[in-house]
Write a protein that holds these residues in place. Structure first.
Motif, PDB file in Angstrom:
ATOM      1  N   UNK A 141      74.677   5.073  30.123  1.00 18.21           N
ATOM      2  CA  UNK A 141      74.921   6.032  28.847  1.00 18.21           C
ATOM      3  C   UNK A 141      76.163   6.349  28.522  1.00 18.21           C
ATOM      4  N   UNK A 142      76.656   5.986  27.293  1.00 15.69           N
ATOM      5  CA  UNK A 142      78.148   6.033  27.137  1.00 15.69           C
ATOM      6  C   UNK A 142      78.291   6.895  25.632  1.00 15.69           C
ATOM      7  N   UNK A 143      79.430   7.400  25.445  1.00 17.00           N
ATOM      8  CA  UNK A 143      79.555   8.243  24.275  1.00 17.00           C
ATOM      9  C   UNK A 143      80.566   7.547  23.352  1.00 17.00           C
ATOM     10  N   UNK A 144      80.952   7.794  22.071  1.00 20.85           N
ATOM     11  CA  UNK A 144      81.710   6.963  21.200  1.00 20.85           C
ATOM     12  C   UNK A 144      81.081   6.419  20.146  1.00 20.85           C
ATOM     13  N   UNK A 145      81.618   5.695  19.145  1.00 18.62           N
ATOM     14  CA  UNK A 145      81.281   4.742  17.976  1.00 18.62           C
ATOM     15  C   UNK A 145      80.824   3.851  18.644  1.00 18.62           C
ATOM     16  N   UNK A 146      80.018   2.714  17.909  1.00 16.49           N
ATOM     17  CA  UNK A 146      79.295   1.718  18.205  1.00 16.49           C
ATOM     18  C   UNK A 146      80.166   0.600  19.061  1.00 16.49           C
ATOM     19  N   UNK A 147      81.349   0.396  18.388  1.00 20.31           N
ATOM     20  CA  UNK A 147      82.351  -0.610  19.162  1.00 20.31           C
ATOM     21  C   UNK A 147      82.604  -0.145  20.449  1.00 20.31           C
ATOM     22  N   UNK A 148      83.282   1.069  20.472  1.00 21.70           N
ATOM     23  CA  UNK A 148      83.757   1.872  21.637  1.00 21.70           C
ATOM     24  C   UNK A 148      82.872   1.954  22.952  1.00 21.70           C
ATOM     25  N   UNK A 149      81.324   2.240  22.395  1.00 17.88           N
ATOM     26  CA  UNK A 149      80.514   2.678  23.250  1.00 17.88           C
ATOM     27  C   UNK A 149      79.864   1.305  23.824  1.00 17.88           C
ATOM     28  N   UNK A 150      79.900   0.238  22.962  1.00 13.31           N
ATOM     29  CA  UNK A 150      79.419  -0.996  23.569  1.00 13.31           C
ATOM     30  C   UNK A 150      80.586  -1.698  24.703  1.00 13.31           C
ATOM     31  N   UNK A 151      81.637  -1.544  24.275  1.00 13.32           N
ATOM     32  CA  UNK A 151      82.807  -1.958  25.378  1.00 13.32           C
ATOM     33  C   UNK A 151      82.741  -1.274  26.524  1.00 13.32           C
ATOM     34  N   UNK A 152      82.606   0.188  26.306  1.00 12.84           N
ATOM     35  CA  UNK A 152      82.760   1.018  27.531  1.00 12.84           C
ATOM     36  C   UNK A 152      81.257   0.589  28.540  1.00 12.84           C
TER      37      UNK A 152
END
Length: 210
Positions: free
Chosen positions: A52-63
């Protein structure tokens, strides 16, 4: 290290790649209905490695991708000692998670920004008893029962507006066809980030009642 090496692939895309690229294995499923870019599929039970990660869709997907890739490529402890490489499957799936207060930790502080649960589907030959244990405590293994999923396919990179538009389009189609939606939207991507954007396969998926 396991002597068995398998072809790596991402958890939600590789069908739209050029012929020179390696295709990924997808979770076992049967197509029940197909209408243009929309399919209704029956998926077998599966195991997900999630973070589970936070951020917008692109940033969260990469993280989320990094710790999951670390897990399947050896960042784990095999049940009998050592580590195992695990073949990746397609697609990589991403869902927006609810922020629910727990005894520890309390996650309500993240409610303003939202969070995403990013997951890899484990190959079907693995079980909860045989999968290696993640070294990263943020990576969890979760069983999912067999489900019926509706999916709408589109190309491009991660984009919140496109995700919302395709979710609305899929919901409208399901409503017109008389399906009952029983799950939250899942963003699925099948291609690694080095694939040109216009070749990437993406999907929005919704669980529906059988």
């Amino acid at each position: 290290m396991s002597p068995i090496l398998k072809t790596a692939a991402l958890t939600l895309t590789l069908l739209a790649l050029p012929a020179t690229a390696h295709a990924a294995d997808e979770p076992p499923h049967t197509v029940v209905v197909e209408d243009g870019a929309i399919q209704v599929r029956d998926y077998a039970a599966m195991i997900l490695a999630e973070v589970e990660v936070s951020g917008d869709m692109g940033d969260a997907g990469n993280a989320g991708f990094r710790p999951l890739a670390g897990y399947i490529f050896g960042g784990n402890q095999a049940r009998a000692g050592g580590s195992d490489e695990i073949a990746m499957t397609a697609p990589v799936i991403q869902t927006q998670s609810e922020n629910i207060a727990m005894t520890t930790p309390v996650t309500q502080s993240m409610a303003g920004n939202g969070s995403w649960r990013v997951a890899f589907v484990m190959p079907p030959e693995w079980t909860m008893e045989t999968l290696p244990v993640p070294e990263d405590p943020n990576v969890t293994l979760t069983e999912r029962p067999a489900r019926r999923m509706a999916a709408i396919r589109f190309s491009g990179g991660p984009n919140d507006a496109r995700f919302a538009d395709k979710t609305a389009e899929l919901r409208a189609w399901l409503s017109a066809q008389g399906y009952e939606v029983i799950g939250e939207p899942v963003y699925a991507r099948y291609d690694p980030p080095w694939i040109p954007t216009f070749f990437r396969r993406n999907e929005v998926m919704l669980e529906v009642a059988r």
